[in-house]
Scaffold this motif. Structure first.
Motif, PDB file in Angstrom:
ATOM      1  N   GLU A 229       0.837  -1.203   0.000  1.00 58.01           N
ATOM      2  CA  GLU A 229       0.000   0.000   0.000  1.00 58.01           C
ATOM      3  C   GLU A 229       0.872   1.254   0.000  1.00 58.01           C
ATOM      4  OE1 GLU A 229      -3.471   2.152   2.712  1.00 58.01           O
ATOM      5  OE2 GLU A 229      -1.878   0.963   3.631  1.00 58.01           O
ATOM      6  N   ALA A 232       2.382   1.698  -3.333  1.00 56.73           N
ATOM      7  CA  ALA A 232       1.426   2.206  -4.316  1.00 56.73           C
ATOM      8  C   ALA A 232       1.265   3.717  -4.193  1.00 56.73           C
ATOM      9  CB  ALA A 232       0.071   1.516  -4.128  1.00 56.73           C
ATOM     10  N   LEU A 283      -6.625  -2.826  -3.390  1.00 54.55           N
ATOM     11  CA  LEU A 283      -5.587  -2.231  -4.235  1.00 54.55           C
ATOM     12  C   LEU A 283      -5.603  -2.729  -5.676  1.00 54.55           C
ATOM     13  CD1 LEU A 283      -2.395  -2.013  -1.996  1.00 54.55           C
ATOM     14  CD2 LEU A 283      -3.924  -0.183  -2.690  1.00 54.55           C
ATOM     15  N   ARG A 286      -6.307  -0.014  -8.326  1.00 54.62           N
ATOM     16  CA  ARG A 286      -5.297   1.042  -8.411  1.00 54.62           C
ATOM     17  C   ARG A 286      -3.966   0.509  -8.912  1.00 54.62           C
ATOM     18  NH1 ARG A 286      -5.051   2.955  -2.520  1.00 54.62           N
ATOM     19  NH2 ARG A 286      -3.174   3.981  -3.334  1.00 54.62           N
ATOM     20  N   GLN A 287      -3.563  -0.636  -8.425  1.00 60.19           N
ATOM     21  CA  GLN A 287      -2.263  -1.215  -8.757  1.00 60.19           C
ATOM     22  C   GLN A 287      -2.425  -2.699  -9.101  1.00 60.19           C
ATOM     23  OE1 GLN A 287       0.634   0.369  -8.969  1.00 60.19           O
ATOM     24  NE2 GLN A 287      -0.090   2.366  -8.283  1.00 60.19           N
ATOM     25  N   SER A 291      -0.387  -5.802  -7.300  1.00 56.24           N
ATOM     26  CA  SER A 291      -1.195  -6.721  -6.503  1.00 56.24           C
ATOM     27  C   SER A 291      -0.985  -8.160  -6.950  1.00 56.24           C
ATOM     28  CB  SER A 291      -2.678  -6.352  -6.616  1.00 56.24           C
ATOM     29  OG  SER A 291      -2.909  -5.035  -6.167  1.00 56.24           O
TER      30      SER A 291
END
Length: 466
Positions: A229, A232, A283, A286-287, A291
Protein backbone atom coordinates in the motif's frame (compact mmCIF):
# COMPACT_ATOMS: atom_id res chain seq x y z
CA UNK A 1 10.04 21.18 16.00
CA UNK A 2 9.43 17.48 15.38
CA UNK A 3 11.48 14.64 16.84
CA UNK A 4 11.12 11.10 15.52
CA UNK A 5 11.27 8.47 18.26
CA UNK A 6 11.01 4.84 17.07
CA UNK A 7 8.66 5.86 14.33
CA UNK A 8 6.44 8.00 16.57
CA UNK A 9 6.23 11.71 15.96
CA UNK A 10 6.23 13.92 19.06
CA UNK A 11 5.70 17.63 18.52
CA UNK A 12 6.90 20.37 20.85
CA UNK A 13 3.82 22.13 22.16
CA UNK A 14 3.31 25.77 23.01
CA UNK A 15 0.18 25.42 25.15
CA UNK A 16 -0.62 23.58 28.38
CA UNK A 17 -3.15 21.36 26.63
CA UNK A 18 -0.64 20.33 23.99
CA UNK A 19 1.98 19.67 26.66
CA UNK A 20 -0.45 17.33 28.39
CA UNK A 21 -1.12 15.61 25.08
CA UNK A 22 2.62 15.24 24.52
CA UNK A 23 2.97 13.79 28.03
CA UNK A 24 0.23 11.27 27.32
CA UNK A 25 1.90 10.32 24.04
CA UNK A 26 5.15 9.69 25.92
CA UNK A 27 3.30 7.65 28.54
CA UNK A 28 1.60 5.58 25.84
CA UNK A 29 4.94 5.08 24.13
CA UNK A 30 6.42 3.66 27.33
CA UNK A 31 3.34 1.49 27.86
CA UNK A 32 3.59 0.20 24.28
CA UNK A 33 7.20 -0.87 24.83
CA UNK A 34 6.18 -2.63 28.04
CA UNK A 35 3.32 -4.48 26.35
CA UNK A 36 5.58 -5.65 23.52
CA UNK A 37 8.15 -6.94 26.01
CA UNK A 38 5.40 -8.64 28.01
CA UNK A 39 4.06 -10.40 24.91
CA UNK A 40 7.55 -11.56 24.01
CA UNK A 41 7.97 -13.17 27.44
CA UNK A 42 4.40 -14.45 27.99
CA UNK A 43 4.65 -17.62 25.82
CA UNK A 44 7.98 -18.74 27.28
CA UNK A 45 6.73 -20.56 30.41
CA UNK A 46 4.79 -23.37 28.68
CA UNK A 47 2.52 -21.00 26.77
CA UNK A 48 1.50 -19.49 30.14
CA UNK A 49 -0.74 -22.53 30.60
CA UNK A 50 -0.42 -22.98 34.36
CA UNK A 51 -2.32 -21.29 37.23
CA UNK A 52 0.90 -19.78 38.60
CA UNK A 53 1.52 -18.03 35.28
CA UNK A 54 -2.10 -16.87 35.12
CA UNK A 55 -1.56 -15.25 38.52
CA UNK A 56 1.74 -13.64 37.50
CA UNK A 57 0.25 -12.28 34.27
CA UNK A 58 -2.80 -11.01 36.12
CA UNK A 59 -0.58 -9.21 38.64
CA UNK A 60 1.57 -7.65 35.91
CA UNK A 61 -1.32 -6.54 33.72
CA UNK A 62 -3.52 -5.49 36.63
CA UNK A 63 -0.67 -3.57 38.26
CA UNK A 64 0.22 -1.93 34.98
CA UNK A 65 -3.42 -0.98 34.41
CA UNK A 66 -3.74 0.55 37.88
CA UNK A 67 -0.48 2.50 37.47
CA UNK A 68 -1.59 3.74 34.06
CA UNK A 69 -4.98 4.81 35.39
CA UNK A 70 -3.43 6.67 38.35
CA UNK A 71 -1.04 8.54 36.08
CA UNK A 72 -3.88 9.48 33.74
CA UNK A 73 -5.96 10.80 36.65
CA UNK A 74 -3.01 12.65 38.13
CA UNK A 75 -2.34 14.34 34.79
CA UNK A 76 -6.09 14.94 34.26
CA UNK A 77 -5.95 13.24 30.90
CA UNK A 78 -8.77 11.58 29.00
CA UNK A 79 -8.34 8.03 27.77
CA UNK A 80 -7.78 7.84 24.02
CA UNK A 81 -10.46 5.16 23.77
CA UNK A 82 -12.98 5.24 26.59
CA UNK A 83 -15.20 2.34 27.61
CA UNK A 84 -18.13 4.48 26.51
CA UNK A 85 -16.75 4.29 22.97
CA UNK A 86 -17.33 0.51 22.98
CA UNK A 87 -20.41 0.20 25.20
CA UNK A 88 -21.78 -3.04 23.76
CA UNK A 89 -18.48 -4.90 24.03
CA UNK A 90 -17.91 -3.54 27.54
CA UNK A 91 -21.41 -4.45 28.68
CA UNK A 92 -21.28 -7.98 27.30
CA UNK A 93 -17.89 -8.75 28.87
CA UNK A 94 -18.99 -7.28 32.21
CA UNK A 95 -22.10 -9.48 32.09
CA UNK A 96 -19.95 -12.58 31.51
CA UNK A 97 -17.66 -11.70 34.42
CA UNK A 98 -20.64 -11.01 36.67
CA UNK A 99 -22.10 -14.43 35.88
CA UNK A 100 -18.77 -16.06 36.68
CA UNK A 101 -18.87 -14.33 40.08
CA UNK A 102 -22.38 -15.63 40.62
CA UNK A 103 -21.26 -19.16 39.75
CA UNK A 104 -18.64 -19.45 42.49
CA UNK A 105 -19.87 -17.01 45.17
CA UNK A 106 -23.64 -17.31 45.48
CA UNK A 107 -24.39 -20.07 48.02
CA UNK A 108 -26.96 -22.12 46.13
CA UNK A 109 -27.12 -25.86 46.73
CA UNK A 110 -26.87 -27.42 43.26
CA UNK A 111 -27.34 -31.03 42.19
CA UNK A 112 -25.34 -32.08 39.12
CA UNK A 113 -27.06 -35.10 37.60
CA UNK A 114 -25.36 -37.50 35.18
CA UNK A 115 -26.24 -41.02 34.00
CA UNK A 116 -26.27 -43.11 37.16
CA UNK A 117 -24.56 -40.39 39.23
CA UNK A 118 -25.31 -37.16 41.01
CA UNK A 119 -23.04 -34.67 42.75
CA UNK A 120 -24.12 -31.92 45.15
CA UNK A 121 -22.27 -28.59 45.25
CA UNK A 122 -22.78 -25.57 47.49
CA UNK A 123 -22.50 -23.24 44.48
CA UNK A 124 -23.65 -23.09 40.86
CA UNK A 125 -20.15 -24.23 39.89
CA UNK A 126 -19.06 -27.81 40.42
CA UNK A 127 -15.48 -26.48 40.83
CA UNK A 128 -15.67 -22.96 42.34
CA UNK A 129 -11.88 -22.61 42.60
CA UNK A 130 -11.47 -23.21 38.87
CA UNK A 131 -14.27 -20.75 38.15
CA UNK A 132 -12.47 -18.11 40.19
CA UNK A 133 -9.31 -18.74 38.15
CA UNK A 134 -11.31 -18.37 34.92
CA UNK A 135 -12.74 -15.07 36.16
CA UNK A 136 -9.21 -13.79 36.80
CA UNK A 137 -8.29 -14.72 33.23
CA UNK A 138 -11.32 -12.90 31.79
CA UNK A 139 -10.54 -9.78 33.82
CA UNK A 140 -6.88 -9.97 32.79
CA UNK A 141 -7.83 -10.10 29.11
CA UNK A 142 -10.25 -7.19 29.57
CA UNK A 143 -7.62 -4.93 31.16
CA UNK A 144 -5.06 -6.00 28.56
CA UNK A 145 -7.47 -5.21 25.71
CA UNK A 146 -8.14 -1.77 27.21
CA UNK A 147 -4.41 -0.99 27.52
CA UNK A 148 -3.68 -2.05 23.94
CA UNK A 149 -6.58 0.14 22.78
CA UNK A 150 -4.97 3.16 24.44
CA UNK A 151 -1.54 2.74 22.86
CA UNK A 152 -3.03 1.82 19.48
CA UNK A 153 -5.25 4.89 19.13
CA UNK A 154 -2.19 6.49 17.55
CA UNK A 155 -2.25 4.57 14.31
CA UNK A 156 1.44 5.06 13.56
CA UNK A 157 2.18 3.50 16.93
CA UNK A 158 -0.32 0.73 16.19
CA UNK A 159 1.55 -0.13 13.00
CA UNK A 160 4.84 -0.16 14.92
CA UNK A 161 3.36 -2.53 17.52
CA UNK A 162 2.00 -4.83 14.79
CA UNK A 163 5.44 -5.04 13.16
CA UNK A 164 7.09 -5.66 16.54
CA UNK A 165 4.65 -8.48 17.38
CA UNK A 166 5.27 -10.07 13.99
CA UNK A 167 9.00 -10.26 14.72
CA UNK A 168 8.27 -11.49 18.25
CA UNK A 169 6.41 -14.46 16.75
CA UNK A 170 9.19 -14.97 14.20
CA UNK A 171 11.70 -15.13 17.07
CA UNK A 172 9.59 -17.82 18.73
CA UNK A 173 9.42 -19.66 15.39
CA UNK A 174 13.20 -19.65 15.10
CA UNK A 175 13.56 -20.94 18.66
CA UNK A 176 11.00 -23.66 17.97
CA UNK A 177 12.93 -24.85 14.93
CA UNK A 178 16.23 -24.77 16.82
CA UNK A 179 14.71 -26.69 19.74
CA UNK A 180 13.45 -29.34 17.32
CA UNK A 181 16.53 -29.72 15.15
CA UNK A 182 19.55 -28.48 17.14
CA UNK A 183 18.68 -28.83 20.83
CA UNK A 184 17.58 -32.48 20.77
CA UNK A 185 13.83 -31.91 20.34
CA UNK A 186 13.52 -30.42 23.81
CA UNK A 187 11.05 -28.18 25.63
CA UNK A 188 12.86 -25.25 27.24
CA UNK A 189 16.03 -27.40 27.11
CA UNK A 190 14.29 -30.16 29.09
CA UNK A 191 13.11 -33.54 27.86
CA UNK A 192 9.70 -33.40 26.16
CA UNK A 193 6.93 -35.71 27.37
CA UNK A 194 4.63 -35.28 24.36
CA UNK A 195 4.69 -34.59 20.61
CA UNK A 196 8.19 -35.90 19.98
CA UNK A 197 9.30 -35.11 16.44
CA UNK A 198 7.01 -32.07 16.18
CA UNK A 199 7.90 -28.43 16.76
CA UNK A 200 6.27 -27.12 19.94
CA UNK A 201 8.49 -24.13 20.76
CA UNK A 202 7.86 -23.15 24.37
CA UNK A 203 4.39 -24.71 24.29
CA UNK A 204 3.64 -28.27 25.38
CA UNK A 205 1.00 -28.83 22.70
CA UNK A 206 1.92 -28.65 19.02
CA UNK A 207 -1.56 -27.44 18.03
CA UNK A 208 -1.38 -24.48 20.39
CA UNK A 209 2.06 -23.59 19.04
CA UNK A 210 0.66 -23.93 15.52
CA UNK A 211 -2.05 -21.37 16.30
CA UNK A 212 0.65 -19.02 17.58
CA UNK A 213 2.61 -19.47 14.33
CA UNK A 214 -0.59 -19.04 12.30
CA UNK A 215 -1.21 -15.67 13.99
CA UNK A 216 2.24 -14.60 12.85
CA UNK A 217 1.58 -15.83 9.31
CA UNK A 218 -1.63 -13.81 9.05
CA UNK A 219 -0.02 -10.74 10.59
CA UNK A 220 2.98 -11.01 8.25
CA UNK A 221 0.66 -11.25 5.25
CA UNK A 222 -1.06 -8.06 6.42
CA UNK A 223 2.27 -6.28 6.90
CA UNK A 224 3.20 -7.25 3.34
CA UNK A 225 -0.08 -5.69 2.20
CA UNK A 226 0.78 -2.57 4.20
CA UNK A 227 4.18 -2.38 2.50
CA UNK A 228 2.57 -2.66 -0.92
CA UNK A 229 0.00 0.00 0.00
CA UNK A 230 2.81 2.40 0.88
CA UNK A 231 4.60 1.48 -2.34
CA UNK A 232 1.43 2.21 -4.32
CA UNK A 233 1.17 5.66 -2.75
CA UNK A 234 4.86 6.53 -3.17
CA UNK A 235 5.34 4.61 -6.45
CA UNK A 236 8.52 3.06 -5.00
CA UNK A 237 8.83 -0.56 -3.94
CA UNK A 238 10.85 -0.96 -0.70
CA UNK A 239 12.72 -4.10 -1.83
CA UNK A 240 14.59 -4.50 1.48
CA UNK A 241 11.38 -4.40 3.55
CA UNK A 242 9.71 -6.94 1.27
CA UNK A 243 12.68 -9.29 1.47
CA UNK A 244 12.82 -9.07 5.28
CA UNK A 245 9.11 -9.85 5.47
CA UNK A 246 9.52 -12.83 3.13
CA UNK A 247 12.35 -14.18 5.30
CA UNK A 248 10.20 -13.83 8.42
CA UNK A 249 7.23 -15.46 6.70
CA UNK A 250 9.48 -18.32 5.54
CA UNK A 251 10.47 -19.09 9.14
CA UNK A 252 6.81 -19.03 10.18
CA UNK A 253 5.71 -21.37 7.40
CA UNK A 254 8.55 -23.80 8.13
CA UNK A 255 7.70 -23.75 11.85
CA UNK A 256 4.00 -24.21 11.09
CA UNK A 257 4.72 -27.25 8.93
CA UNK A 258 7.14 -28.57 11.56
CA UNK A 259 4.32 -28.66 14.13
CA UNK A 260 2.56 -31.23 11.90
CA UNK A 261 -0.73 -29.65 13.00
CA UNK A 262 -3.26 -30.17 10.23
CA UNK A 263 -5.90 -27.75 11.46
CA UNK A 264 -3.31 -25.21 12.58
CA UNK A 265 -1.96 -25.10 9.04
CA UNK A 266 -5.43 -24.92 7.48
CA UNK A 267 -6.53 -22.14 9.84
CA UNK A 268 -3.38 -20.11 9.23
CA UNK A 269 -3.74 -20.42 5.48
CA UNK A 270 -7.42 -19.49 5.67
CA UNK A 271 -6.67 -16.34 7.65
CA UNK A 272 -3.90 -15.39 5.22
CA UNK A 273 -6.20 -15.94 2.26
CA UNK A 274 -8.77 -13.60 3.83
CA UNK A 275 -6.07 -10.92 4.14
CA UNK A 276 -4.90 -11.53 0.56
CA UNK A 277 -8.45 -11.26 -0.81
CA UNK A 278 -9.03 -8.03 1.08
CA UNK A 279 -5.70 -6.70 -0.19
CA UNK A 280 -6.57 -7.48 -3.81
CA UNK A 281 -10.01 -5.88 -3.49
CA UNK A 282 -8.59 -2.71 -1.94
CA UNK A 283 -5.59 -2.23 -4.23
CA UNK A 284 -6.42 -4.34 -7.28
CA UNK A 285 -7.98 -1.52 -9.26
CA UNK A 286 -5.30 1.04 -8.41
CA UNK A 287 -2.26 -1.21 -8.76
CA UNK A 288 -3.32 -4.43 -10.55
CA UNK A 289 0.20 -5.47 -11.60
CA UNK A 290 1.69 -4.88 -8.16
CA UNK A 291 -1.19 -6.72 -6.50
CA UNK A 292 -0.81 -9.72 -8.80
CA UNK A 293 2.95 -9.74 -8.27
CA UNK A 294 2.60 -9.86 -4.47
CA UNK A 295 -0.04 -12.59 -4.61
CA UNK A 296 2.15 -14.67 -6.94
CA UNK A 297 5.13 -14.19 -4.61
CA UNK A 298 3.03 -15.29 -1.64
CA UNK A 299 1.67 -18.35 -3.39
CA UNK A 300 5.10 -19.25 -4.69
CA UNK A 301 6.59 -18.98 -1.20
CA UNK A 302 3.84 -21.18 0.25
CA UNK A 303 4.30 -23.82 -2.47
CA UNK A 304 8.08 -23.84 -2.05
CA UNK A 305 7.82 -24.26 1.72
CA UNK A 306 5.23 -27.02 1.26
CA UNK A 307 7.49 -28.97 -1.09
CA UNK A 308 10.54 -28.56 1.14
CA UNK A 309 9.05 -28.93 4.62
CA UNK A 310 5.44 -30.09 4.36
CA UNK A 311 5.84 -33.85 4.11
CA UNK A 312 5.21 -34.56 7.82
CA UNK A 313 1.98 -32.58 7.93
CA UNK A 314 0.77 -33.94 4.61
CA UNK A 315 1.43 -37.51 5.77
CA UNK A 316 -0.86 -36.92 8.77
CA UNK A 317 -3.76 -36.11 6.45
CA UNK A 318 -4.26 -39.83 6.04
CA UNK A 319 -5.27 -40.17 9.69
CA UNK A 320 -7.96 -37.48 9.58
CA UNK A 321 -10.81 -40.01 9.52
CA UNK A 322 -9.50 -41.85 12.58
CA UNK A 323 -8.99 -38.60 14.49
CA UNK A 324 -12.50 -37.49 13.56
CA UNK A 325 -13.99 -40.70 14.96
CA UNK A 326 -12.26 -40.10 18.32
CA UNK A 327 -13.33 -36.47 18.42
CA UNK A 328 -16.90 -37.30 17.38
CA UNK A 329 -17.26 -39.69 20.32
CA UNK A 330 -15.89 -37.04 22.70
CA UNK A 331 -18.08 -34.28 21.27
CA UNK A 332 -21.18 -36.47 21.62
CA UNK A 333 -20.60 -36.81 25.36
CA UNK A 334 -19.78 -33.10 25.70
CA UNK A 335 -23.03 -32.20 23.93
CA UNK A 336 -24.80 -34.50 26.39
CA UNK A 337 -23.25 -32.43 29.18
CA UNK A 338 -24.47 -29.19 27.62
CA UNK A 339 -27.97 -30.61 27.24
CA UNK A 340 -28.06 -31.54 30.94
CA UNK A 341 -27.41 -27.91 32.03
CA UNK A 342 -28.01 -25.71 28.96
CA UNK A 343 -28.63 -22.45 30.81
CA UNK A 344 -26.43 -22.49 33.92
CA UNK A 345 -23.44 -24.60 32.86
CA UNK A 346 -21.12 -26.48 35.19
CA UNK A 347 -18.99 -23.47 36.13
CA UNK A 348 -16.10 -21.68 34.48
CA UNK A 349 -13.00 -23.86 34.13
CA UNK A 350 -14.86 -26.88 35.49
CA UNK A 351 -14.79 -29.25 32.50
CA UNK A 352 -12.04 -31.43 33.94
CA UNK A 353 -14.04 -31.89 37.15
CA UNK A 354 -17.41 -32.38 35.45
CA UNK A 355 -16.54 -34.63 32.51
CA UNK A 356 -15.92 -37.80 34.58
CA UNK A 357 -19.66 -37.76 35.38
CA UNK A 358 -20.39 -38.36 31.69
CA UNK A 359 -17.23 -40.14 30.55
CA UNK A 360 -17.96 -43.54 29.04
CA UNK A 361 -16.88 -45.75 26.18
CA UNK A 362 -16.05 -45.38 23.33
CA UNK A 363 -14.09 -42.36 24.66
CA UNK A 364 -10.84 -43.88 25.92
CA UNK A 365 -10.62 -44.29 29.72
CA UNK A 366 -6.81 -44.45 29.48
CA UNK A 367 -6.48 -40.73 28.81
CA UNK A 368 -7.14 -37.68 30.98
CA UNK A 369 -9.70 -35.52 29.19
CA UNK A 370 -9.18 -32.08 30.73
CA UNK A 371 -10.21 -30.13 27.60
CA UNK A 372 -13.21 -30.36 25.29
CA UNK A 373 -10.98 -29.96 22.20
CA UNK A 374 -13.42 -27.28 21.03
CA UNK A 375 -13.47 -23.85 22.63
CA UNK A 376 -17.09 -23.34 21.57
CA UNK A 377 -18.22 -26.46 23.41
CA UNK A 378 -16.04 -25.56 26.40
CA UNK A 379 -17.78 -22.20 26.81
CA UNK A 380 -21.24 -23.76 26.55
CA UNK A 381 -20.40 -26.56 28.99
CA UNK A 382 -19.00 -24.20 31.59
CA UNK A 383 -21.21 -21.11 31.28
CA UNK A 384 -24.33 -22.37 29.56
CA UNK A 385 -25.47 -21.61 26.04
CA UNK A 386 -26.49 -17.98 26.76
CA UNK A 387 -23.57 -16.69 28.83
CA UNK A 388 -21.13 -19.01 27.08
CA UNK A 389 -21.96 -17.35 23.77
CA UNK A 390 -20.92 -13.90 25.02
CA UNK A 391 -17.23 -14.24 24.04
CA UNK A 392 -18.33 -15.42 20.60
CA UNK A 393 -20.62 -12.39 20.23
CA UNK A 394 -17.85 -10.03 21.32
CA UNK A 395 -15.44 -11.44 18.74
CA UNK A 396 -18.18 -11.42 16.09
CA UNK A 397 -18.92 -7.77 16.86
CA UNK A 398 -15.24 -6.85 16.49
CA UNK A 399 -15.07 -8.81 13.25
CA UNK A 400 -18.10 -7.04 11.76
CA UNK A 401 -16.67 -3.67 12.74
CA UNK A 402 -13.36 -4.56 11.12
CA UNK A 403 -15.18 -5.47 7.91
CA UNK A 404 -16.83 -2.04 7.93
CA UNK A 405 -13.49 -0.32 8.46
CA UNK A 406 -11.83 -2.23 5.63
CA UNK A 407 -14.67 -1.37 3.24
CA UNK A 408 -15.02 2.31 4.16
CA UNK A 409 -11.45 3.43 4.64
CA UNK A 410 -9.13 4.63 1.92
CA UNK A 411 -6.19 4.37 4.31
CA UNK A 412 -5.46 2.64 7.62
CA UNK A 413 -7.40 -0.45 6.55
CA UNK A 414 -4.56 -2.96 6.86
CA UNK A 415 -4.72 -3.55 10.63
CA UNK A 416 -8.51 -4.05 10.66
CA UNK A 417 -7.96 -6.52 7.80
CA UNK A 418 -5.26 -8.26 9.85
CA UNK A 419 -7.65 -8.51 12.80
CA UNK A 420 -10.27 -10.03 10.52
CA UNK A 421 -7.78 -12.65 9.31
CA UNK A 422 -6.77 -13.40 12.90
CA UNK A 423 -10.44 -13.93 13.82
CA UNK A 424 -10.90 -16.36 10.93
CA UNK A 425 -7.79 -18.30 11.99
CA UNK A 426 -8.83 -18.49 15.65
CA UNK A 427 -12.46 -19.29 14.84
CA UNK A 428 -11.55 -22.20 12.58
CA UNK A 429 -8.95 -23.78 14.85
CA UNK A 430 -11.17 -23.36 17.90
CA UNK A 431 -13.78 -25.59 16.28
CA UNK A 432 -11.63 -28.67 16.93
CA UNK A 433 -9.04 -27.56 19.47
CA UNK A 434 -8.37 -25.46 22.56
CA UNK A 435 -5.52 -23.20 21.40
CA UNK A 436 -7.22 -20.02 22.64
CA UNK A 437 -7.48 -21.59 26.09
CA UNK A 438 -3.68 -21.20 26.29
CA UNK A 439 -3.24 -17.80 27.90
CA UNK A 440 -0.29 -16.78 25.71
CA UNK A 441 -2.41 -17.31 22.59
CA UNK A 442 -5.37 -15.55 24.19
CA UNK A 443 -3.18 -12.53 25.01
CA UNK A 444 -1.85 -12.29 21.44
CA UNK A 445 -5.37 -12.74 20.06
CA UNK A 446 -6.61 -9.94 22.31
CA UNK A 447 -3.77 -7.61 21.34
CA UNK A 448 -4.21 -8.20 17.61
CA UNK A 449 -7.96 -7.52 17.80
CA UNK A 450 -7.34 -4.29 19.72
CA UNK A 451 -4.81 -3.13 17.12
CA UNK A 452 -7.43 -3.34 14.39
CA UNK A 453 -10.27 -1.84 16.40
CA UNK A 454 -8.44 0.99 18.22
CA UNK A 455 -8.62 3.56 15.43
CA UNK A 456 -12.37 3.31 15.02
CA UNK A 457 -13.23 6.15 17.41
CA UNK A 458 -10.55 8.45 16.03
CA UNK A 459 -11.76 7.72 12.50
CA UNK A 460 -15.39 8.41 13.37
CA UNK A 461 -14.55 11.78 14.96
CA UNK A 462 -12.44 12.78 11.99
CA UNK A 463 -15.31 12.01 9.65
CA UNK A 464 -17.67 14.13 11.74
CA UNK A 465 -15.31 17.11 11.67
CA UNK A 466 -15.17 16.88 7.91
Amino acid sequence: MAIDVSGFEITRASSGGNRRSQGQARLNHILAMGLIAFLFLAPIPLGANRPIFWAINAALIGGGGIAYGILMLWRRENFRVALSDIPVLTGLWALLCLYAVVQFIVPVSTVFVAPGTQVVSSTLSIAPGSTFHSLIQFLTLAVFFFLVLQVSANRERARFIAAALFWVIVAHAIYGLLALTQFGDTLLFLEKWAYLGSATGTFVNRNSYATFMAFGLVLGTALAAQTVEKAANSRQIPIANVMFLLVGLSFLIIALYSTQSRMGLAAGLAGSVVVAIGFVIKLGRRQPRLSVLMVVLGVGLAIAMTVLFGSGTLDRLGSVEQSFDVRFALYSQVIEMIASRPLLGFGGGSFEAAFPLFHALPVSPDLVWNKTHSTYLALWVEYGVIFGSIPLLVVLGIGLRCIQLVIRRKSDWVLPLASLGIIVTAALHSLVDFSLEMEANALFFTALLALGLAGVTQYGRRQKRQ
